[in-house]
Design an enzyme around this catalytic site. Structure first.
Site, PDB file in Angstrom:
ATOM      1  N   SER A 121     -33.738  15.126 -31.933  1.00 31.57           N
ATOM      2  CA  SER A 121     -34.498  14.321 -30.970  1.00 31.57           C
ATOM      3  C   SER A 121     -35.854  14.938 -30.674  1.00 31.57           C
ATOM      4  CB  SER A 121     -33.691  14.225 -29.675  1.00 31.57           C
ATOM      5  OG  SER A 121     -34.497  13.755 -28.631  1.00 31.57           O
ATOM      6  N   TYR A 157     -29.233  17.637 -22.671  1.00 33.53           N
ATOM      7  CA  TYR A 157     -29.277  16.796 -23.868  1.00 33.53           C
ATOM      8  C   TYR A 157     -30.156  17.449 -24.934  1.00 33.53           C
ATOM      9  CZ  TYR A 157     -30.744  13.029 -26.984  1.00 33.53           C
ATOM     10  OH  TYR A 157     -31.042  12.279 -28.095  1.00 33.53           O
TER      11      TYR A 157
HETATM   12  N1  NAD Z   1     -32.699   5.829 -29.467  1.00 31.28           N
HETATM   13  C1  NAD Z   1     -33.567   6.827 -29.351  1.00 31.28           C
HETATM   14  O1  NAD Z   1     -34.696   6.655 -28.869  1.00 31.28           O
HETATM   15  C2  NAD Z   1     -33.196   8.217 -29.820  1.00 31.28           C
HETATM   16  C3  NAD Z   1     -34.175   9.211 -29.731  1.00 31.28           C
HETATM   17  C4  NAD Z   1     -33.858  10.493 -30.155  1.00 31.28           C
HETATM   18  C5  NAD Z   1     -32.613  10.769 -30.677  1.00 31.28           C
HETATM   19  N2  NAD Z   1     -31.661   9.792 -30.733  1.00 31.28           N
HETATM   20  C6  NAD Z   1     -30.342  10.152 -31.279  1.00 31.28           C
HETATM   21  O2  NAD Z   1     -30.012   9.220 -32.293  1.00 31.28           O
HETATM   22  C7  NAD Z   1     -28.592   9.011 -32.330  1.00 31.28           C
HETATM   23  C8  NAD Z   1     -28.288   7.536 -32.190  1.00 31.28           C
HETATM   24  O3  NAD Z   1     -28.833   7.082 -30.956  1.00 31.28           O
HETATM   25  P1  NAD Z   1     -28.746   5.589 -30.456  1.00 31.28           P
HETATM   26  O4  NAD Z   1     -29.997   5.297 -29.748  1.00 31.28           O
HETATM   27  O5  NAD Z   1     -28.273   4.726 -31.559  1.00 31.28           O
HETATM   28  O6  NAD Z   1     -27.602   5.744 -29.330  1.00 31.28           O
HETATM   29  P2  NAD Z   1     -26.305   4.880 -29.056  1.00 31.28           P
HETATM   30  O7  NAD Z   1     -25.709   5.424 -27.796  1.00 31.28           O
HETATM   31  O8  NAD Z   1     -26.628   3.433 -29.107  1.00 31.28           O
HETATM   32  O9  NAD Z   1     -25.376   5.241 -30.286  1.00 31.28           O
HETATM   33  C9  NAD Z   1     -24.514   6.335 -30.341  1.00 31.28           C
HETATM   34  C10 NAD Z   1     -23.127   5.827 -30.691  1.00 31.28           C
HETATM   35  O10 NAD Z   1     -22.266   6.968 -30.822  1.00 31.28           O
HETATM   36  C11 NAD Z   1     -21.038   6.673 -30.229  1.00 31.28           C
HETATM   37  N3  NAD Z   1     -20.451   7.950 -29.793  1.00 31.28           N
HETATM   38  C12 NAD Z   1     -20.865   8.755 -28.787  1.00 31.28           C
HETATM   39  N4  NAD Z   1     -20.075   9.836 -28.710  1.00 31.28           N
HETATM   40  C13 NAD Z   1     -19.142   9.707 -29.686  1.00 31.28           C
HETATM   41  C14 NAD Z   1     -18.042  10.486 -30.120  1.00 31.28           C
HETATM   42  N5  NAD Z   1     -17.733  11.637 -29.492  1.00 31.28           N
HETATM   43  N6  NAD Z   1     -17.295  10.057 -31.166  1.00 31.28           N
HETATM   44  C15 NAD Z   1     -17.593   8.891 -31.798  1.00 31.28           C
HETATM   45  N7  NAD Z   1     -18.619   8.096 -31.428  1.00 31.28           N
HETATM   46  C16 NAD Z   1     -19.380   8.501 -30.393  1.00 31.28           C
HETATM   47  C17 NAD Z   1     -21.342   5.752 -29.061  1.00 31.28           C
HETATM   48  O11 NAD Z   1     -20.237   4.927 -28.713  1.00 31.28           O
HETATM   49  C18 NAD Z   1     -22.515   4.940 -29.601  1.00 31.28           C
HETATM   50  O12 NAD Z   1     -22.102   3.708 -30.138  1.00 31.28           O
HETATM   51  C19 NAD Z   1     -28.031   9.870 -31.214  1.00 31.28           C
HETATM   52  O13 NAD Z   1     -27.619  11.099 -31.775  1.00 31.28           O
HETATM   53  C20 NAD Z   1     -29.201  10.076 -30.291  1.00 31.28           C
HETATM   54  O14 NAD Z   1     -29.074  11.267 -29.537  1.00 31.28           O
HETATM   55  C21 NAD Z   1     -31.931   8.520 -30.315  1.00 31.28           C
END
Ligand code: NAD
Length: 319
Positions: free
Chosen positions: A125, A150
């Site tokens: 991130s 986080y």
């Molecule tokens: N969206 C952003 O702007 C952003 C920015 C930086 C990093 N990220 C990272 O990208 C990745 C995806 O983010 P996103 O925006 O799609 O988030 P999101 O919350 O929509 O997707 C994450 C998914 O992982 C699942 N999950 C969480 N913990 C779990 C576990 N222990 N076992 C199985 N499934 C689990 C959740 O149910 C969810 O559907 C994450 O790692 C997030 O930290 C996202």
């Protein structure tokens, strides 16, 4: 290729799964379907994927089920996106971050150690840059001062992956995503929170009186980055890339652009800076361009138009 996508019901995981399926990969999706935000959105995303997409409801921290899945499926590659996301929630619910982002991440690494894959791509991130003031943020910058748990778990993931790569020869790449938005986006993030509130005539919370800037990155640009990176396992063993638009936008300008896309004005409630938040994010894309031959290109106005179109459509279960 047979690819495991964790977090497949999530915002980025859904879009990545769809793109991989469209180019002919066999995708197995894993997600625990937790209720951090409305589960109906996760279910609706899964429904959009073709019937032959294989989905397993599982926690990535499960030390029996995940190794069994790896042993059975023999994946060629892994895109690990499952995590507890969100900066502010990590102040109230630290355990969720420890369980999913540290225990879960270690479990994925162990599975890759014992069931070798060609490449493990995982989500880091932009929050690892903490309060850094030198911009744009480069992968070589010091990232030893995270501002939230986080961010600390994401930095820990990079160290764990780097260590497993050198100990066990796992090819791994961490992607530092910068504020991702678009259709099917996260309801806990500003673009969707603001859209919801503006359309309902509720005030939006403008933190730090709007004195913040974010490098908003459109989902299609993120997906292109994930897929290109996936196909190019790092020679060095472990690499980290920024994937951001490299075009930071002041929060007030973001709100104006969203108001234009919605054709409505926001009622603004000015708030102080939130603990754990950072003032700015700004990606350098030089390394991504050099190694992957691409950079995010969708401009905010275009991306927001797409997002609003989806939001108002029947596809959106939360409208
Ligand atoms: N969206 C952003 O702007 C952003 C920015 C930086 C990093 N990220 C990272 O990208 C990745 C995806 O983010 P996103 O925006 O799609 O988030 P999101 O919350 O929509 O997707 C994450 C998914 O992982 C699942 N999950 C969480 N913990 C779990 C576990 N222990 N076992 C199985 N499934 C689990 C959740 O149910 C969810 O559907 C994450 O790692 C997030 O930290 C996202």
């Amino acid at each position: 290729m047979k690819i495991l996508v964790t977090g497949a019901a999530g915002f980025i995981g859904y879009h990545v799964s769809k793109a991989l399926i469209a180019r002919g990969d066999e995708v197995v999706g894993v997600d625990n379907m937790n209720d951090y935000y409305d589960v109906r959105l996760k279910q609706a995303r899964l429904k959009e994927l073709p019937a032959y997409f294989s989905f397993v409801r599982m926690d990535v921290a499960d030390r029996e089920a995940l190794p069994a899945l790896f042993a059975k499926e023999r994946f060629d590659a892994v895109v690990h996106l499952a995590a507890q996301a969100g900066v502010r929630y990590s102040l109230e619910n630290p355990e969720a971050y420890i369980d999913s982002n540290l225990v879960g991440f270690a479990n994925v690494l162990e599975c890759c150690r014992h069931n070798p894959v060609r490449h493990l791509v995982y989500a880091s991130s932009s929050s690892v840059y903490g309060g850094n003031t030198k911009v744009p943020f480069e992968e070589t910058d010091n990232v030893d001062n995270p501002k939230s748990l986080y961010a600390a778990t994401k930095k820990a993931n990079e160290l764990m992956a780097s260590c497993y790569s050198s100990l066990y020869g796992i090819k791994a790449t961490g992607l530092r995503f910068f504020t991702v938005y678009g259709p099917w986006g996260r309801p806990d993030m500003a673009p969707m929170l603001f859209t919801d509130a503006i359309l309902a005539g509720r005030p939006i919370k403008v933190f730090n009186n709007g004195n913040m800037r974010r490098d908003f990155t459109y989902i299609d640009d993120i997906v292109e980055g994930v897929v290109r990176v996936l196909d190019k396992a790092p020679v060095a063993g472990h690499e980290v890339y920024n994937i951001g638009c490299s075009n930071p936008v002041m929060l007030m300008d973001f709100i104006s652009e969203l108001e234009r896309a919605l054709g409505r004005e926001a009622v603004k409630e000015y708030m102080p800076m939130q603990a754990g938040d950072v003032l700015q994010t700004y990606a350098s894309t030089a390394k991504l361009e050099r190694d992957m031959g691409y950079r995010p290109k969708v401009q905010l106005a275009d991306g927001l138009r797409q997002m609003v179109e989806w939001y108002l459509s029947d596809k959106n279960p939360l409208k």
